[in-house]
Design a protein around this motif. Structure first.
Motif, PDB file in Angstrom:
ATOM      1  N   GLY A 114      34.514  42.420  44.702  1.00 35.69           N
ATOM      2  CA  GLY A 114      34.350  42.207  44.798  1.00 35.69           C
ATOM      3  C   GLY A 114      34.835  41.493  45.882  1.00 35.69           C
ATOM      4  N   SER A 154      37.841  45.216  43.773  1.00 30.91           N
ATOM      5  CA  SER A 154      38.159  44.062  44.594  1.00 30.91           C
ATOM      6  C   SER A 154      38.782  43.974  46.301  1.00 30.91           C
ATOM      7  CB  SER A 154      39.212  43.428  43.774  1.00 30.91           C
ATOM      8  OG  SER A 154      38.913  41.711  45.062  1.00 30.91           O
ATOM      9  N   VAL A 176      29.810  39.610  45.494  1.00 31.64           N
ATOM     10  CA  VAL A 176      29.727  41.225  44.893  1.00 31.64           C
ATOM     11  C   VAL A 176      28.860  41.757  45.400  1.00 31.64           C
ATOM     12  CG1 VAL A 176      29.670  42.484  42.533  1.00 31.64           C
ATOM     13  CG2 VAL A 176      30.736  40.323  42.653  1.00 31.64           C
TER      14      VAL A 176
END
Length: 180
Positions: A114, A154, A176
């Protein structure tokens, strides 16, 4: 700990409701859009990938990156709207092709990375990047992919795809990435 399991069940139920609600807002039975590459938001931000990865049209005909011979789908990046973690309709067919690949290749593993643009605090962007990756994870789970096949990471604003303070650069960073 029991709260986490209830929260997980609630998140999955909400994902199912979201997918069910989105499935009736365009697209065909095979998950492809109308071929124009524009979504419900009129195409804002679509086609701005800048890296040759475009949404919904032009890649492998109408299949949006899915491979007929069992290879990893070509399109490995999906993009998000500003400050949002919801999957844009034009990327659903890309996600369906990844789900199909992962289901048919049970030993395949993928990291869902992410990312965000640099606006916002570091902490907020890490959380937003995780929410985006988790949205993709939930979509894949609904499609029948085993949770053991993916991991969520992330990077927030740490790994920008494009530098710049304009909307094109920001749009390329809100993403993503499927890292096989």
């Amino acid at each position: 700990m029991q709260f986490k399991s209830h929260a997980s069940i609630l998140a999955i139920a909400l994902s199912l409701a979201l997918v069910a609600g989105c499935s009736s807002t365009g697209g065909s039975r095979d998950g492809s859009m109308d071929g124009t590459g524009t979504g419900a938001n009129g195409g804002v931000g679509t086609g701005t990938a800048g890296s040759g990865q475009v949404s919904g049209s032009g890649i492998s005909g109408d299949r949006s990156g899915q491979q007929a011979d069992g290879r990893i789908p070509e399109v490995r990046t999906i993009y998000f709207d500003y400050d949002r973690d919801s999957i844009r309709p034009e990327f659903e067919s890309v996600l369906v092709s990844h789900a199909r690949y992962l289901r048919s290749n049970g030993s395949a593993r993928v990291v869902l990375q992410g990312h965000t643009d640099e606006r916002g605090t570091r902490e907020y962007n890490l959380a937003l990047g995780e929410r985006r990756a988790n949205a993709v994870k939930r979509f894949l789970e609904v499609q029948g992919v085993s949770p053991s096949q993916f991991e969520v990471v992330s990077y927030g604003e740490e790994r920008l795809a494009a530098r710049g303070a304009n909307e094109d650069a920001h749009a390329q960073n809100r993403r993503v990435v499927f890292a096989y």
